[in-house]
Design an enzyme around this catalytic site. Structure first.
Site, PDB file in Angstrom:
ATOM      1  N   ASP A 184       2.819   2.562  -2.866  1.00  0.00           N
ATOM      2  CA  ASP A 184       2.229   3.816  -3.361  1.00  0.00           C
ATOM      3  C   ASP A 184       2.106   3.723  -4.888  1.00  0.00           C
ATOM      4  OD1 ASP A 184       1.682   6.897  -2.766  1.00  0.00           O
ATOM      5  OD2 ASP A 184       2.961   6.792  -4.551  1.00  0.00           O
ATOM      6  N   ASN A 204      -5.947  10.363 -12.277  1.00  0.00           N
ATOM      7  CA  ASN A 204      -7.263  10.916 -11.905  1.00  0.00           C
ATOM      8  C   ASN A 204      -7.597  12.163 -12.719  1.00  0.00           C
ATOM      9  OD1 ASN A 204      -8.088   9.045  -9.944  1.00  0.00           O
ATOM     10  ND2 ASN A 204      -6.944  10.067  -8.333  1.00  0.00           N
ATOM     11  N   HIS A 261     -11.704  10.038 -11.976  1.00  0.00           N
ATOM     12  CA  HIS A 261     -11.567   9.293 -10.723  1.00  0.00           C
ATOM     13  C   HIS A 261     -12.119   7.876 -10.827  1.00  0.00           C
ATOM     14  CE1 HIS A 261      -9.991  12.414  -7.998  1.00  0.00           C
ATOM     15  NE2 HIS A 261     -10.600  13.258  -8.828  1.00  0.00           N
ATOM     16  N   ASP A 308     -10.225   4.694  -9.498  1.00  0.00           N
ATOM     17  CA  ASP A 308     -10.823   3.704  -8.593  1.00  0.00           C
ATOM     18  C   ASP A 308     -10.641   2.281  -9.133  1.00  0.00           C
ATOM     19  OD1 ASP A 308     -11.582   5.667  -6.860  1.00  0.00           O
ATOM     20  OD2 ASP A 308     -13.699   5.678  -7.432  1.00  0.00           O
ATOM     21  N   ASP A 320      -4.134   6.235  -2.364  1.00  0.00           N
ATOM     22  CA  ASP A 320      -3.536   5.206  -3.230  1.00  0.00           C
ATOM     23  C   ASP A 320      -2.392   4.484  -2.513  1.00  0.00           C
ATOM     24  OD1 ASP A 320      -1.903   7.411  -3.147  1.00  0.00           O
ATOM     25  OD2 ASP A 320      -1.213   7.220  -5.208  1.00  0.00           O
TER      26      ASP A 320
END
Length: 210
Positions: A81, A89, A94, A98, A124
């Site tokens: 994680d 984010n 975002h 990414d 994630d």
């Protein structure tokens, strides 16, 4: 031109026509096979990170669990994680998030063994599968991944710090286990690890302030 000559010529022409038709058909078949192969790759991979997608990863993991039972060789998984993903984010967008996930997918893929594989579980979260490996062997590989992440943090001078929390679960085949339960065990271990890291960071901040 005699009848025999005409027959021979007609036969040769038909043979050439049949050969051309067969060649075209074989070419069409090869093109279809290539398209099917490409479609299989496309639908088996996560579009963003190029790791396996969840459905394909779960299917492959189930095969490994079956192998563990029949061959008496352990299968270990790590539930990964990304730390502070929401904050990344929210603060940097975002697109940055990414890019982080793409980088993490590359780091994991580069550092795992030939027979290991990784799939994106969602958001994630990633699951790494280590066939024929126990917890100790899997932990060594995870630490190698963490070292690579540290190098990225130092060299690329990102706006944010990349770190991961992980939990490891080993299955030796002695008892039957459902795949969801197996993943949940690693997920629980991951959250324990994450909470421990947060507690350690809190203690370090208090030491500095005091």
């Amino acid at each position: 031109m005699g009848k025999n000559t005409r027959k021979i010529k007609i036969t040769k022409t038909r043979t050439i026509v049949k050969r051309n038709i067969l060649q075209r058909k074989n070419k069409e078949i090869m093109n279809l096979k290539n398209e099917i192969s490409n479609l299989k790759k496309y639908y088996s991979k996560d579009n963003l990170t190029n790791t396996f997608n969840k459905s394909n990863g779960i299917r492959r993991l189930q095969l490994e669990l079956n192998r563990t039972i029949t061959q008496n060789a352990p299968t270990t998984i790590a539930f990964i994680d990304v730390d502070n993903m929401k904050a990344i984010n929210d603060n940097f967008g975002h697109c940055s998030g990414d890019k982080l996930l793409v980088s993490l997918g590359n780091v994991i893929t580069t550092n795992i063994r030939k027979d290991d594989f990784v799939f994106r579980f969602g958001g994630d979260e990633f699951v790494i599968v280590f066939p024929n490996a126990d917890k100790e062997q899997a932990t060594k590989i995870i630490r190698r991944i963490q070292e690579s992440i540290s190098e990225i943090n130092q060299k690329e001078k990102l706006q944010f710090y990349i770190s991961i929390s992980y939990g490891i679960s080993e299955y030796n085949g002695s008892t039957k286990i459902k795949i969801n339960e197996f993943i949940k065990n690693a997920d629980i271990a991951m959250y324990q690890n994450k909470n421990l890291n947060k507690a350690n960071m809190y203690q370090e901040k208090n030491l500095v302030l005091n």
